[in-house]
Design an enzyme around this catalytic site. Structure first.
Site, PDB file in Angstrom:
ATOM      1  N   GLY A 237     -41.269  43.669 -58.339  1.00  0.00           N
ATOM      2  CA  GLY A 237     -41.171  42.214 -58.302  1.00  0.00           C
ATOM      3  C   GLY A 237     -42.037  41.456 -59.275  1.00  0.00           C
ATOM      4  N   GLU A 270     -42.726  49.799 -57.191  1.00  0.00           N
ATOM      5  CA  GLU A 270     -41.357  49.969 -57.722  1.00  0.00           C
ATOM      6  C   GLU A 270     -41.041  48.911 -58.765  1.00  0.00           C
ATOM      7  OE1 GLU A 270     -39.098  49.097 -54.248  1.00  0.00           O
ATOM      8  OE2 GLU A 270     -39.748  50.867 -53.165  1.00  0.00           O
ATOM      9  N   PRO A 271     -41.774  48.854 -59.852  1.00  0.00           N
ATOM     10  CA  PRO A 271     -41.503  47.803 -60.834  1.00  0.00           C
ATOM     11  C   PRO A 271     -40.264  48.096 -61.684  1.00  0.00           C
ATOM     12  CG  PRO A 271     -43.267  49.216 -61.620  1.00  0.00           C
ATOM     13  CD  PRO A 271     -42.893  49.725 -60.249  1.00  0.00           C
ATOM     14  N   ARG A 309     -27.707  36.554 -66.867  1.00  0.00           N
ATOM     15  CA  ARG A 309     -28.791  35.850 -66.182  1.00  0.00           C
ATOM     16  C   ARG A 309     -28.741  34.329 -66.342  1.00  0.00           C
ATOM     17  NH1 ARG A 309     -33.622  36.339 -66.795  1.00  0.00           N
ATOM     18  NH2 ARG A 309     -34.139  36.493 -64.586  1.00  0.00           N
ATOM     19  N   TYR A 313     -28.334  32.568 -62.817  1.00  0.00           N
ATOM     20  CA  TYR A 313     -29.571  32.004 -62.239  1.00  0.00           C
ATOM     21  C   TYR A 313     -30.100  30.806 -63.034  1.00  0.00           C
ATOM     22  CZ  TYR A 313     -29.728  37.011 -60.973  1.00  0.00           C
ATOM     23  OH  TYR A 313     -29.428  38.275 -60.578  1.00  0.00           O
ATOM     24  N   CYS A 341     -14.098  32.159 -71.546  1.00  0.00           N
ATOM     25  CA  CYS A 341     -13.353  30.964 -71.125  1.00  0.00           C
ATOM     26  C   CYS A 341     -13.942  30.290 -69.898  1.00  0.00           C
ATOM     27  CB  CYS A 341     -11.900  31.351 -70.847  1.00  0.00           C
ATOM     28  SG  CYS A 341     -11.784  32.600 -69.548  1.00  0.00           S
ATOM     29  N   GLU A 342     -15.234  29.984 -69.945  1.00  0.00           N
ATOM     30  CA  GLU A 342     -15.893  29.301 -68.828  1.00  0.00           C
ATOM     31  C   GLU A 342     -16.985  28.406 -69.384  1.00  0.00           C
ATOM     32  OE1 GLU A 342     -16.520  30.624 -65.172  1.00  0.00           O
ATOM     33  OE2 GLU A 342     -15.526  32.567 -65.326  1.00  0.00           O
ATOM     34  N   TYR A 369     -32.136  43.745 -66.316  1.00  0.00           N
ATOM     35  CA  TYR A 369     -30.992  43.008 -65.770  1.00  0.00           C
ATOM     36  C   TYR A 369     -30.173  42.350 -66.880  1.00  0.00           C
ATOM     37  CZ  TYR A 369     -34.093  43.787 -61.857  1.00  0.00           C
ATOM     38  OH  TYR A 369     -34.930  44.383 -60.946  1.00  0.00           O
TER      39      TYR A 369
HETATM   40  N1  LLP Z   1     -37.428  47.534 -55.443  1.00  0.00           N
HETATM   41  C1  LLP Z   1     -36.309  47.066 -54.835  1.00  0.00           C
HETATM   42  C2  LLP Z   1     -35.985  47.522 -53.494  1.00  0.00           C
HETATM   43  C3  LLP Z   1     -35.468  46.153 -55.506  1.00  0.00           C
HETATM   44  O1  LLP Z   1     -34.376  45.689 -54.906  1.00  0.00           O
HETATM   45  C4  LLP Z   1     -35.799  45.717 -56.818  1.00  0.00           C
HETATM   46  C5  LLP Z   1     -34.960  44.757 -57.534  1.00  0.00           C
HETATM   47  C6  LLP Z   1     -36.972  46.246 -57.399  1.00  0.00           C
HETATM   48  C7  LLP Z   1     -37.757  47.142 -56.684  1.00  0.00           C
HETATM   49  C8  LLP Z   1     -37.407  45.874 -58.778  1.00  0.00           C
HETATM   50  O2  LLP Z   1     -37.790  44.539 -58.888  1.00  0.00           O
HETATM   51  P1  LLP Z   1     -38.416  43.987 -60.259  1.00  0.00           P
HETATM   52  O3  LLP Z   1     -39.758  44.664 -60.460  1.00  0.00           O
HETATM   53  O4  LLP Z   1     -37.486  44.304 -61.361  1.00  0.00           O
HETATM   54  O5  LLP Z   1     -38.552  42.536 -60.017  1.00  0.00           O
HETATM   55  N2  LLP Z   1     -30.857  40.490 -61.324  1.00  0.00           N
HETATM   56  C9  LLP Z   1     -32.040  39.716 -61.019  1.00  0.00           C
HETATM   57  C10 LLP Z   1     -33.109  40.565 -60.354  1.00  0.00           C
HETATM   58  C11 LLP Z   1     -32.615  41.344 -59.144  1.00  0.00           C
HETATM   59  C12 LLP Z   1     -33.665  42.228 -58.517  1.00  0.00           C
HETATM   60  C13 LLP Z   1     -33.028  43.296 -57.700  1.00  0.00           C
HETATM   61  N3  LLP Z   1     -33.955  44.185 -57.023  1.00  0.00           N
HETATM   62  C14 LLP Z   1     -32.518  39.047 -62.287  1.00  0.00           C
HETATM   63  O6  LLP Z   1     -31.896  39.222 -63.342  1.00  0.00           O
HETATM   64  O7  LLP Z   1     -33.498  38.291 -62.276  1.00  0.00           O
END
Ligand code: LLP
Length: 415
Positions: A237, A270-271, A309, A313, A341-342, A369
């Site tokens: 996260g 879990e980055p 993205r 978002y 086309c959007e 992403y």
């Molecule tokens: N662990 C779990 C259970 C997750 O669902 C995710 C991401 C991560 C770790 C990794 O999170 P990160 O470190 O990348 O923030 N598509 C969106 C982000 C969706 C995140 C999904 N889960 C975007 O483009 O901002």
């Protein structure tokens, strides 16, 4: 690392014009050096503390990216059976894999248990019942963690916050102890840890620490009744700076988390984004400058199907020219949009760019992403992916062909 040299954008030792010429645009480019530095920043921040960094494959699942991380010693956090197969195809061992996700199918669980993933993060009573049945059918032991929902506001975009009680993720904290008792009573299930992941693109450390404290409190109370967990998985996260966000440095986050977790527990993280996000760039060429009575559009050859993205978002990505001053550099105030086309097909709005038809732009921080969320909307083949390794570069995914797009269709000659 990304930067200008003699007025030309480089990634590490490579002039990006060479990549645009060799592979065309749109095209994703990743820096191996940057990815490795980011991963090491996590790993070294833990020092001697028992820990494991599991790369969140959801951010970017390219096999070469996974392989680089495997060589560094990374584990992998997966959210689907498809991601499991990718990790195995990259040469990693199932013992390096943690399986997260809110809707694991029976087939996915059977496969995960059969290959021996190190831990399955359970998100509901229904899933716990299902994994119990699968373990019994296969007569195989399974390590579990419960992903709890600590109901904290991560202060990020609503689509990427996951730790609020109205979100679909995790088990409410107050139900977790009962589920741990069910695990402890099952002959083949083992309560190995506890997990929480409250959202993505987090720029504020406090909600993470709040969640960690709640999870630690639960782990300690379970311990008091004889259920001893080995690890605490604090999720991923951590955000990156797309525009002017100021997320905490990796080392600061890790230190703050470790401080709150008693030494008897190993710490897992879990980055995804903070490893690969800033290491990726999307190259795109300006097709037209279109002036309307209201504004100017730079219509480029990348679109929402290549980088979703902004459309999904309203995410902000930096956009810079490959060459700083091609013709004196007069700036055009424009929206950067694709050919789809959007009206939602935009990549950047209200930017001042030296945009001219034919010039190449770089969309920054697109490694996480980006490719992972591409689609074939408007029958657009997905772009290639190129890895920069020092002074050299190599294609790690070829551009999709139109034949690839049509390959699975049947009976199209129906009279
Ligand atoms: N662990 C779990 C259970 C997750 O669902 C995710 C991401 C991560 C770790 C990794 O999170 P990160 O470190 O990348 O923030 N598509 C969106 C982000 C969706 C995140 C999904 N889960 C975007 O483009 O901002």
């Amino acid at each position: 690392m990304r930067g200008y040299r003699d007025g030309v954008l480089h990634v590490d030792g490579v002039d990006l014009r060479r990549i645009a010429t060799a592979f065309g645009t749109p095209c994703y480019v990743y820096s191996r050096q940057q990815l490795e530095a980011n991963w090491r920043a996590y790993d070294t921040a833990f020092g001697t503390r028992r820990h494991r960094v599991h790369y969140a494959v959801t951010a970017n699942d390219n096999l070469s990216i996974l392989r680089i991380l495997k060589h560094l010693g990374s584990g992998f956090d997966i959210v689907s059976g498809g991601e499991l197969e990718r990790v195995l195809a990259a040469g990693a061992s199932a013992a390096d894999v943690v399986f997260s996700g809110v809707g694991k199918s029976r087939a996915e669980l059977v496969r995960a248990v059969s290959v021996g993933v190190s831990c399955i993060n359970i998100e509901s009573r229904g899933e716990l019942d299902r994994i119990g049945e699968v373990a019994s059918e296969l007569r195989m032991p399974v390590n579990l963690a419960l992903r709890v929902n600590p109901d904290v506001d991560p202060k990020t975009h609503p689509y990427i916050s996951t730790g609020l009680k109205e979100n679909k993720f995790g088990v409410p904290l107050e139900e977790a102890a009962d589920l741990y008792r069910i695990i402890a009573a099952h002959p083949l299930l083992r309560a190995a840890g506890i997990a929480s992941h409250i959202g993505s693109q987090l720029t504020d450390i406090e909600p993470v620490l709040d969640a960690v404290s709640q999870v630690v409190t639960l782990a300690e109370s379970l311990r008091a009744e004889g259920i001893e967990l080995e690890h605490i998985d604090v999720g991923g996260g951590l955000g990156i700076s797309y525009q002017d966000e100021t997320p905490p440095p990796i080392a600061k986050l890790v230190a703050a988390v470790c401080e709150r977790v008693p030494a008897r527990y190993g710490v897992m993280m879990e980055p995804g984004r903070s490893l690969i996000g800033a290491a990726g760039t999307l190259l795109t060429t300006v097709e037209y400058l279109k002036q309307t009575p209201v504004k100017t559009f730079a219509i480029v050859d990348a679109a929402m199907n290549d980088l979703m993205r902004p459309a999904l978002y309203e995410a902000w990505h930096g956009v810079v020219p490959l060459e700083t001053a091609a013709d004196g550099g007069a700036l055009v105030h424009c929206d950067v949009v694709g050919p789809v086309c959007e009206s939602g097909d935009w990549l950047a709005r209200g930017r001042d760019l030296p945009a001219r038809p034919g010039c190449v732009l770089a969309i920054l921080d697109a490694g996480a992403y980006g490719f992972a969320m591409t689609s074939n909307y408007n029958a657009r083949p997905r772009p290639p992916e190129v890895l920069v390794d020092g002074d050299t570069f190599t294609v790690i995914r070829a551009r999709e062909s139109l034949a690839d797009l049509m390959a699975n269709e049947r009976n199209h000659l129906i009279p």
